[in-house]
Write a protein that holds these residues in place. Structure first.
Motif, PDB file in Angstrom:
ATOM      1  N   GLN A 121     -33.959   5.584   2.424  1.00 24.47           N
ATOM      2  CA  GLN A 121     -34.464   4.715   1.362  1.00 24.47           C
ATOM      3  C   GLN A 121     -33.652   3.437   1.164  1.00 24.47           C
ATOM      4  O   GLN A 121     -33.922   2.689   0.221  1.00 24.47           O
ATOM      5  N   LEU A 122     -32.669   3.172   2.002  1.00 26.80           N
ATOM      6  CA  LEU A 122     -31.930   1.905   1.907  1.00 26.80           C
ATOM      7  C   LEU A 122     -32.686   0.865   2.745  1.00 26.80           C
ATOM      8  O   LEU A 122     -32.234   0.405   3.788  1.00 26.80           O
ATOM      9  N   PHE A 123     -33.868   0.515   2.255  1.00 23.90           N
ATOM     10  CA  PHE A 123     -34.798  -0.290   3.038  1.00 23.90           C
ATOM     11  C   PHE A 123     -34.242  -1.667   3.385  1.00 23.90           C
ATOM     12  O   PHE A 123     -34.426  -2.154   4.494  1.00 23.90           O
ATOM     13  N   THR A 124     -33.597  -2.319   2.413  1.00 24.65           N
ATOM     14  CA  THR A 124     -33.112  -3.678   2.680  1.00 24.65           C
ATOM     15  C   THR A 124     -32.121  -3.689   3.834  1.00 24.65           C
ATOM     16  O   THR A 124     -32.208  -4.530   4.736  1.00 24.65           O
ATOM     17  N   LEU A 125     -31.168  -2.749   3.818  1.00 23.00           N
ATOM     18  CA  LEU A 125     -30.192  -2.670   4.907  1.00 23.00           C
ATOM     19  C   LEU A 125     -30.859  -2.243   6.211  1.00 23.00           C
ATOM     20  O   LEU A 125     -30.508  -2.727   7.295  1.00 23.00           O
ATOM     21  N   GLY A 126     -31.814  -1.315   6.114  1.00 23.13           N
ATOM     22  CA  GLY A 126     -32.492  -0.845   7.323  1.00 23.13           C
ATOM     23  C   GLY A 126     -33.257  -1.947   8.014  1.00 23.13           C
ATOM     24  O   GLY A 126     -33.187  -2.100   9.240  1.00 23.13           O
ATOM     25  N   VAL A 127     -34.012  -2.736   7.244  1.00 22.65           N
ATOM     26  CA  VAL A 127     -34.780  -3.838   7.833  1.00 22.65           C
ATOM     27  C   VAL A 127     -33.841  -4.919   8.371  1.00 22.65           C
ATOM     28  O   VAL A 127     -34.052  -5.452   9.464  1.00 22.65           O
ATOM     29  N   GLU A 128     -32.792  -5.217   7.606  1.00 20.09           N
ATOM     30  CA  GLU A 128     -31.834  -6.230   8.060  1.00 20.09           C
ATOM     31  C   GLU A 128     -31.188  -5.823   9.380  1.00 20.09           C
ATOM     32  O   GLU A 128     -31.087  -6.621  10.308  1.00 20.09           O
ATOM     33  N   ALA A 129     -30.761  -4.554   9.466  1.00 15.85           N
ATOM     34  CA  ALA A 129     -30.138  -4.074  10.706  1.00 15.85           C
ATOM     35  C   ALA A 129     -31.139  -4.098  11.854  1.00 15.85           C
ATOM     36  O   ALA A 129     -30.799  -4.463  12.989  1.00 15.85           O
ATOM     37  N   GLY A 130     -32.387  -3.720  11.577  1.00 15.19           N
ATOM     38  CA  GLY A 130     -33.411  -3.715  12.625  1.00 15.19           C
ATOM     39  C   GLY A 130     -33.684  -5.097  13.167  1.00 15.19           C
ATOM     40  O   GLY A 130     -33.804  -5.294  14.389  1.00 15.19           O
ATOM     41  N   GLU A 131     -33.781  -6.079  12.290  1.00 16.04           N
ATOM     42  CA  GLU A 131     -34.049  -7.446  12.739  1.00 16.04           C
ATOM     43  C   GLU A 131     -32.864  -8.028  13.490  1.00 16.04           C
ATOM     44  O   GLU A 131     -33.032  -8.760  14.475  1.00 16.04           O
ATOM     45  N   ARG A 132     -31.648  -7.687  13.053  1.00 22.09           N
ATOM     46  CA  ARG A 132     -30.462  -8.125  13.802  1.00 22.09           C
ATOM     47  C   ARG A 132     -30.413  -7.482  15.184  1.00 22.09           C
ATOM     48  O   ARG A 132     -29.990  -8.110  16.165  1.00 22.09           O
ATOM     49  N   ALA A 133     -30.842  -6.228  15.267  1.00 21.92           N
ATOM     50  CA  ALA A 133     -30.862  -5.538  16.563  1.00 21.92           C
ATOM     51  C   ALA A 133     -31.801  -6.240  17.528  1.00 21.92           C
ATOM     52  O   ALA A 133     -31.490  -6.421  18.711  1.00 21.92           O
ATOM     53  N   VAL A 134     -32.972  -6.652  17.029  1.00 26.61           N
ATOM     54  CA  VAL A 134     -33.935  -7.366  17.878  1.00 26.61           C
ATOM     55  C   VAL A 134     -33.324  -8.677  18.368  1.00 26.61           C
ATOM     56  O   VAL A 134     -33.409  -9.018  19.557  1.00 26.61           O
ATOM     57  N   GLN A 135     -32.714  -9.430  17.466  1.00 19.37           N
ATOM     58  CA  GLN A 135     -32.098 -10.708  17.841  1.00 19.37           C
ATOM     59  C   GLN A 135     -31.006 -10.515  18.882  1.00 19.37           C
ATOM     60  O   GLN A 135     -30.911 -11.270  19.848  1.00 19.37           O
ATOM     61  N   ALA A 136     -30.168  -9.483  18.685  1.00 19.03           N
ATOM     62  CA  ALA A 136     -29.086  -9.222  19.639  1.00 19.03           C
ATOM     63  C   ALA A 136     -29.641  -8.821  20.995  1.00 19.03           C
ATOM     64  O   ALA A 136     -29.143  -9.260  22.046  1.00 19.03           O
ATOM     65  N   ALA A 137     -30.677  -7.975  20.998  1.00 19.46           N
ATOM     66  CA  ALA A 137     -31.269  -7.525  22.263  1.00 19.46           C
ATOM     67  C   ALA A 137     -31.840  -8.703  23.042  1.00 19.46           C
ATOM     68  O   ALA A 137     -31.616  -8.838  24.253  1.00 19.46           O
ATOM     69  N   ILE A 138     -32.573  -9.570  22.361  1.00 17.76           N
ATOM     70  CA  ILE A 138     -33.168 -10.728  23.042  1.00 17.76           C
ATOM     71  C   ILE A 138     -32.087 -11.674  23.531  1.00 17.76           C
ATOM     72  O   ILE A 138     -32.152 -12.194  24.657  1.00 17.76           O
ATOM     73  N   ALA A 139     -31.055 -11.889  22.712  1.00 24.65           N
ATOM     74  CA  ALA A 139     -29.994 -12.835  23.064  1.00 24.65           C
ATOM     75  C   ALA A 139     -29.228 -12.407  24.310  1.00 24.65           C
ATOM     76  O   ALA A 139     -28.770 -13.254  25.083  1.00 24.65           O
ATOM     77  N   CYS A 140     -29.088 -11.088  24.513  1.00 22.75           N
ATOM     78  CA  CYS A 140     -28.322 -10.642  25.690  1.00 22.75           C
ATOM     79  C   CYS A 140     -29.229 -10.200  26.834  1.00 22.75           C
ATOM     80  O   CYS A 140     -28.770  -9.582  27.799  1.00 22.75           O
ATOM     81  N   GLY A 141     -30.529 -10.518  26.726  1.00 24.93           N
ATOM     82  CA  GLY A 141     -31.438 -10.289  27.849  1.00 24.93           C
ATOM     83  C   GLY A 141     -31.948  -8.874  27.996  1.00 24.93           C
ATOM     84  O   GLY A 141     -32.442  -8.505  29.064  1.00 24.93           O
TER      85      GLY A 141
ATOM     86  N   ASN B 137     -20.660 -12.497  13.081  1.00 20.63           N
ATOM     87  CA  ASN B 137     -20.096 -13.324  14.146  1.00 20.63           C
ATOM     88  C   ASN B 137     -19.901 -12.551  15.452  1.00 20.63           C
ATOM     89  O   ASN B 137     -19.409 -13.111  16.426  1.00 20.63           O
ATOM     90  N   GLN B 138     -20.281 -11.273  15.443  1.00 20.25           N
ATOM     91  CA  GLN B 138     -20.126 -10.443  16.643  1.00 20.25           C
ATOM     92  C   GLN B 138     -21.012 -10.987  17.773  1.00 20.25           C
ATOM     93  O   GLN B 138     -22.205 -11.205  17.575  1.00 20.25           O
ATOM     94  N   PRO B 139     -20.458 -11.230  18.966  1.00 22.55           N
ATOM     95  CA  PRO B 139     -21.289 -11.702  20.081  1.00 22.55           C
ATOM     96  C   PRO B 139     -22.387 -10.693  20.418  1.00 22.55           C
ATOM     97  O   PRO B 139     -22.199  -9.483  20.287  1.00 22.55           O
ATOM     98  N   ALA B 140     -23.529 -11.203  20.833  1.00 23.17           N
ATOM     99  CA  ALA B 140     -24.661 -10.332  21.161  1.00 23.17           C
ATOM    100  C   ALA B 140     -24.389  -9.571  22.455  1.00 23.17           C
ATOM    101  O   ALA B 140     -24.137 -10.175  23.497  1.00 23.17           O
ATOM    102  N   THR B 141     -24.424  -8.256  22.389  1.00 26.42           N
ATOM    103  CA  THR B 141     -24.265  -7.389  23.558  1.00 26.42           C
ATOM    104  C   THR B 141     -25.237  -6.221  23.427  1.00 26.42           C
ATOM    105  O   THR B 141     -25.793  -5.969  22.355  1.00 26.42           O
ATOM    106  N   GLU B 142     -25.407  -5.500  24.527  1.00 27.02           N
ATOM    107  CA  GLU B 142     -26.273  -4.319  24.477  1.00 27.02           C
ATOM    108  C   GLU B 142     -25.727  -3.299  23.489  1.00 27.02           C
ATOM    109  O   GLU B 142     -26.479  -2.681  22.735  1.00 27.02           O
ATOM    110  N   GLU B 143     -24.410  -3.131  23.486  1.00 32.82           N
ATOM    111  CA  GLU B 143     -23.818  -2.139  22.587  1.00 32.82           C
ATOM    112  C   GLU B 143     -24.074  -2.509  21.129  1.00 32.82           C
ATOM    113  O   GLU B 143     -24.388  -1.650  20.300  1.00 32.82           O
ATOM    114  N   LEU B 144     -23.961  -3.796  20.784  1.00 32.33           N
ATOM    115  CA  LEU B 144     -24.241  -4.239  19.427  1.00 32.33           C
ATOM    116  C   LEU B 144     -25.695  -3.941  19.054  1.00 32.33           C
ATOM    117  O   LEU B 144     -25.986  -3.438  17.957  1.00 32.33           O
TER     118      LEU B 144
END
Length: 532
Positions: free
Chosen positions: A144-164, A122-129
């Protein structure tokens, strides 16, 4: 006309420092941090101080100085408990990166899990996030924690796009995490699962190149190298060869960057030759690199060289060498280890969720007892403290308690002449100066408006010494950094609790002393004022 508050200047300086940190310019980052500290009047607030330490540590880490980065983080670690959750997450994300660079994988994972627990969905999308999640993604994939790594990476992309933000680097990291997972799945002879990850990696990596003018040369080279490796593994040797040609055509002069890209080109060349059906040539390309690669702890990349050599030997019918190379892969990492890693990742996810739940519970409790502007205790927390410390008339007193009411002189004039944003900054800074004067176990609270209250474990005389230091600290603060010509003073009223006092009568006594002190000041000297 009002003037921009100092926190705007501080934010600007730290923003420049953040850009310099990503460029590994350690000295420039330190200079910007010092400029931010000067703009803040000599001392940064806790959130900004933690950010400053994180930025210097980031620059050091990017420059290949993990020990120095670790020292910078240790210096600001005591400030973490009173900072906002996202700032804490940024600290833990870079701490995990540094720990991984120092070879402490367990600590790296612990730091990154805590960072993820601090940034719930629920954290608002920001550059810091986006930057927190992006940092977590890369290191989690390497551990080797691939599931968490991919999940965090995809969330990072979504947050970056959402905050421009320009999303190139975040898409690159998400692609790299998927790529590492694909390599490991292929080692375990899970081709269908591996194919999904190869395709996911290619999609993210190609997307990152749409922002190519925003990427560094080495990052562009790595992106094309990864795309070539993906093409080779998907049976597209022509595309793999094209990507290899692009990598070779990118001009890279820095020795460290060349050392990073060189092994990737060898790796890609070997994979491309194998995809072209030239197994002997692939062996001649890859085998000389193995003595250097095998001693590097870079899973799954280290094992992938052995895997490609095994495939090449198998293709030529050299079963003895194939078994030897497959043995190199699986003695390092086999099916059992992969299942353990998946279980470990699942456990890490549960821990992230648990820590996030505990944090939200604590945050709700803290929010209900804190003043949102200044961060000190609010009226509710003050009332609870007084009920414990001053139980009522006739009750015994275990320790001396003195209540201090602190009033900012002529605060309305500051708001009128300098603007309410400046007024808010004055309140924040006075609150910070107050907290610096109280000891552990004492309370600093905002009563309302421009009034603060201290509840001190001290006699009246001891509390008088505290308020004397406080008045000097406020009067001597660099207020001109907030607004030119600004000066701020405070007046204090004190009352020591006796067996006759209730919380209400003790506060009334301190309030009466405050009023008397203000009248005495008006008789004795002209009060300080603020100039816009």
């Amino acid at each position: 006309m009002g003037h921009p508050p100092a926190d705007v200047c501080v934010a600007d300086r730290l923003g420049v420092a953040a850009r310099r940190a990503r460029e590994s310019r350690v000295d420039d980052v330190r200079a910007e941090v010092e400029a931010a500290r000067a703009a803040a009047g000599g001392a940064l607030g806790r959130d900004d101080a933690v950010l400053a330490g994180v930025l210097v540590a980031t620059a050091c880490s990017n420059a290949g100085l993990p020990e120095e980065a670790s020292r910078e983080l240790a210096a600001v670690q005591p400030l973490l408990p009173d900072t906002q959750p996202l700032r804490q997450a940024r600290y833990h994300a870079i701490a995990g990166t540094v720990a991984h660079s120092l070879g402490d994988e367990e600590r790296a994972i612990a730091e990154l899990i805590w960072a993820l627990a601090l940034v719930d969905e629920n954290q608002p999308a920001t550059e810091e996030l986006a930057r927190v999640l992006g940092n977590c993604s890369g290191v989690l994939a390497q551990t080797q924690l691939f599931t968490l790594g991919v999940e965090a990476g995809e969330r990072a992309v979504q947050a970056a796009i959402a905050c421009g933000l320009q999303a190139a680097l975040f898409q690159f990291r998400a692609g790299a995490a998927n790529l590492a997972w694909a390599i490991r799945l292929e080692h375990l002879r899970l081709p269908a699962d591996a194919r999904k990850k190869w395709l996911a990696a290619a999609e993210q990596l190609e997307s990152s190149l749409t922002w190519g003018d925003k990427l560094t040369a080495v990052c562009i080279a790595r992106t094309h190298g990864y795309l070539g490796l993906t093409a080779a593994r998907l049976g597209e040797p022509t595309e793999a060869r094209r990507q290899l040609a692009i990598v070779r055509g990118i001009e890279i002069t820095d020795a460290g960057e060349l050392a990073e890209v060189g092994p990737l080109m060898t790796h890609l060349e070997g994979a491309t030759l194998l995809a072209e059906g030239r197994a002997d040539a692939a062996t001649l390309m890859l085998a000389p690199s193995w003595p250097e690669v095998r001693d590097q702890h870079k899973p799954p990349w280290t094992e992938d060289v052995a895997f490609l050599l095994a495939r090449a030997a198998e293709t030529t019918g050299n079963n003895r060498d194939a078994l030897r190379w497959y043995g190199e892969v699986h003695k390092r990492y086999g099916q059992a280890e992969y299942e353990v890693a998946l279980a470990r990742a699942a456990a890490a996810r549960l821990r992230v969720d648990k820590e996030a739940l505990v944090r939200r519970s604590r945050q709700l409790e803290s929010d209900s007892r804190s003043d949102p502007l200044t961060g000190v205790a609010n009226r509710r927390a003050l009332d609870e403290e007084l009920r414990q410390r001053v139980p009522g008339a006739g009750a015994g007193l275990a320790t001396p308690t003195t209540l201090v009411v602190v009033d900012i002189d002529h605060f309305k004039r500051i708001n009128d002449e300098c603007g309410h944003l400046t007024g808010d900054e004055v309140l924040r800074r006075v609150a910070r100066l107050l907290r610096q004067q109280v000891r552990d176990g004492d309370l600093c609270a905002r009563f309302g408006g421009d009034e603060f209250v201290l509840v001190l474990t001290a006699t009246l005389a001891e509390a008088g010494e505290v308020t004397g230091r406080l008045a000097e600290a406020v009067a001597g603060h660099e207020w001109a950094a907030v607004a030119p010509g600004l000066s701020v003073t405070v007046t204090c009223g004190l009352a020591q609790s006796t067996v006759e006092h209730t919380p209400a009568t003790l506060f009334a006594a301190a309030d009466a002393d405050l009023l008397a002190a203000k009248r005495a000041r008006q008789r004795n000297r002209t009060p300080a004022t603020a100039a816009g």
